[in-house]
Design an enzyme around this catalytic site. Structure first.
Site, mmCIF file in Angstrom:
data_model
loop_
_atom_site.group_PDB
_atom_site.id
_atom_site.type_symbol
_atom_site.label_atom_id
_atom_site.label_comp_id
_atom_site.label_asym_id
_atom_site.label_seq_id
_atom_site.Cartn_x
_atom_site.Cartn_y
_atom_site.Cartn_z
ATOM 1 N N SER A 242 -0.349 6.708 1.967
ATOM 2 C CA SER A 242 -0.634 5.421 0.829
ATOM 3 C C SER A 242 -0.624 7.160 0.095
ATOM 4 C CB SER A 242 -2.231 4.897 1.431
ATOM 5 O OG SER A 242 -2.443 4.023 -0.249
ATOM 6 N N GLU B 111 7.799 2.969 0.518
ATOM 7 C CA GLU B 111 6.812 1.483 0.369
ATOM 8 C C GLU B 111 6.157 2.280 -0.256
ATOM 9 O OE1 GLU B 111 4.103 2.000 1.809
ATOM 10 O OE2 GLU B 111 2.657 3.876 1.707
ATOM 11 N N HIS C 12 2.150 0.088 4.269
ATOM 12 C CA HIS C 12 0.968 -0.276 4.235
ATOM 13 C C HIS C 12 1.528 -2.128 4.885
ATOM 14 C CE1 HIS C 12 0.750 1.927 0.768
ATOM 15 N NE2 HIS C 12 -1.267 1.754 1.336
#
Length: 306
Positions: free
Chosen positions: A109, A207, A277
Site C-alpha cells: 500500500s 494494484e 488489498h
C-alpha cells in the site's frame, strides 16, 4: 540485486509504522501470529505515536526506520499499516544505513513508495505483503496469506497459477525481468521525483483500492505519457479492490480501461493476480527476477532471501 538473509526460528522482527497510525487492537492480534511463527517481536519506539493522520512526526517515523535497520538484533522489519506518509520520509532516509544492514523489509500500500526508493537506491529486495495491523490482525486473514511468510525462512521459488485465481491475458507474450511496482497511486506519486519508478526491462506490478475506473484510467494514462510502458518487460495486474463507479454515474468498467491501455502492447500483460488489498494476499519479493508467461498463464518468481 541485494538479497536479505533469511529468517530463523528465534529471530526478532521489528515493527514500525512509517505511514498512518495502526489499529492497536489489531496490532496486538497480528503480533500473536508473528510469535506463532517462532519469532520474537520488537516494536519501534514510535509505533503508537500519532500526529494527525500520521503515526508520529516525520522525525519520529524516520528514527524508527533507521533504528530498526541499525539494530543488529533485528533480522527483519514489517510495517504495521499503510495509509499515508512514507513519501514524506524518502528524501530523508540514509540509504547507506540500509545498504550496510540489509534485512527483510515487508509491507505494501503506502509502503510502495519506500519499496521503490529503497530498491532504486540500494538494490535491496523487499517484500510486498500484508501488514501487522491492517491485515494480519484482522479476523479474515486468509490461510494462503499466512503461508506466504514461509518464503522469508527459506529461499523459495514462487509460482502463481490459475490454481490460485483465474487469470486473464490482455496481451500475449513471455518476459523475464525484476519484479517492481505496487500500489498504482503511489507509483504515480514517484513521477518527477528522484525516486521515479524505473520500469526499463522490469515486470511492473500494479494494484490499488477504492479507485473508480476513471481514476485508474488517469493513472494509467500518466504512466503511458511518461513512457513507463514503452520499455517495460511486462505488466502484472494485481487486485483493484472496489474499483466501481459511484451509483448512477456513467462509466467504463475496469476491464474496459485495462483493455484500452494494455491490449495493444507488444509485451505480456495479465490480470487477475491476488496481489494487493485483497484476501488472500499473494506476497511477492520486489526486485527479485521473475517470468511472466501468457502461454501457460503463470508468474514465476525467484527467491527473495538468501
Amino acid at each position: 540485486m541485494l538479497l536479505p538473509k533469511r529468517l530463523h526460528i528465534g529471530d526478532t522482527i521489528g515493527i514500525i509504522a512509517p505511514a498512518s497510525p495502526p489499529n492497536l487492537e489489531n496490532l496486538e492480534k497480528g503480533i500473536i501470529f508473528l510469535k506463532s511463527l517462532g519469532l520474537h517481536v520488537k516494536l519501534g519506539k514510535h509505533v503508537t505515536s500519532t500526529y494527525g493522520y500520521l503515526a508520529g512526526t516525520d522525525q519520529k517515523r524516520l528514527d524508527d526506520v533507521h533504528d530498526m535497520f541499525r539494530d543488529n538484533s533485528i533480522s527483519g522489519i514489517i510495517c504495521a499499516s499503510g495509509g499515508y506518509g512514507t513519501a514524506r520520509l524518502a528524501s530523508q532516509i540514509d540509504y547507506d544505513v540500509i545498504m550496510k544492514n540489509p534485512k527483510i523489509f515487508w509491507g505494501y500500500s503506502d509502503i510502495t513508495f519506500l519499496h521503490t526508493a529503497i530498491r532504486q537506491q540500494t538494490d535491496l529486495v523487499t517484500f510486498h505483503g500484508p501488514m501487522v495491523s491492517s491485515d494480519i490482525g484482522t479476523k479474515d486473514f486468509a490461510t494462503l496469506s499466512k503461508k506466504m511468510f514461509k518464503q522469508t525462512f527459506e529461499p523459495t521459488h514462487l509460482a502463481y497459477t490459475e490454481a490460485i485465481s483465474p487469470l486473464q491475458v490482455l496481451s500475449d507474450g513471455e518476459a523475464i525481468g525484476p519484479l517492481v511496482g505496487g500500489n498504482l497511486s503511489l507509483l504515480i506519486s514517484t513521477l518527477g521525483t528522484k525516486f521515479e519508478i524505473n520500469t526499463s526491462g522490469k515486470l511492473l506490478v500494479i494494484e490499488d483500492i477504492g479507485e473508480e475506473p476513471y481514476r485508474i484510467d488517469s493513472y494509467l494514462n500518466q504512466l503511458k505519457m511518461t513512457r513507463k510502458f514503452d520499455d517495460a518487460a511486462g505488466i502484472v495486474v494485481g487486485d483493484f479492490n472496489n474499483a466501481i463507479p459511484k451509483e448512477g454515474k456513467s462509466s467504463l468498467t475496469l476491464e474496459e480501461v485495462l483493455q484500452d491501455y494494455f491490449a495493444d502492447l507488444n509485451i505480456p500483460v495479465m490480470s487477475g493476480f491476488k496481489i494487493g488489498h485483497c484476501s488472500p494476499h499473494f506476497s511477492v519479493p520486489l526486485g527479485a527476477m521473475a517470468k511472466l508467461s501468457s502461454v501457460d498463464k503463470t508468474l514465476q518468481i525467484q527467491p527473495g532471501v538468501q
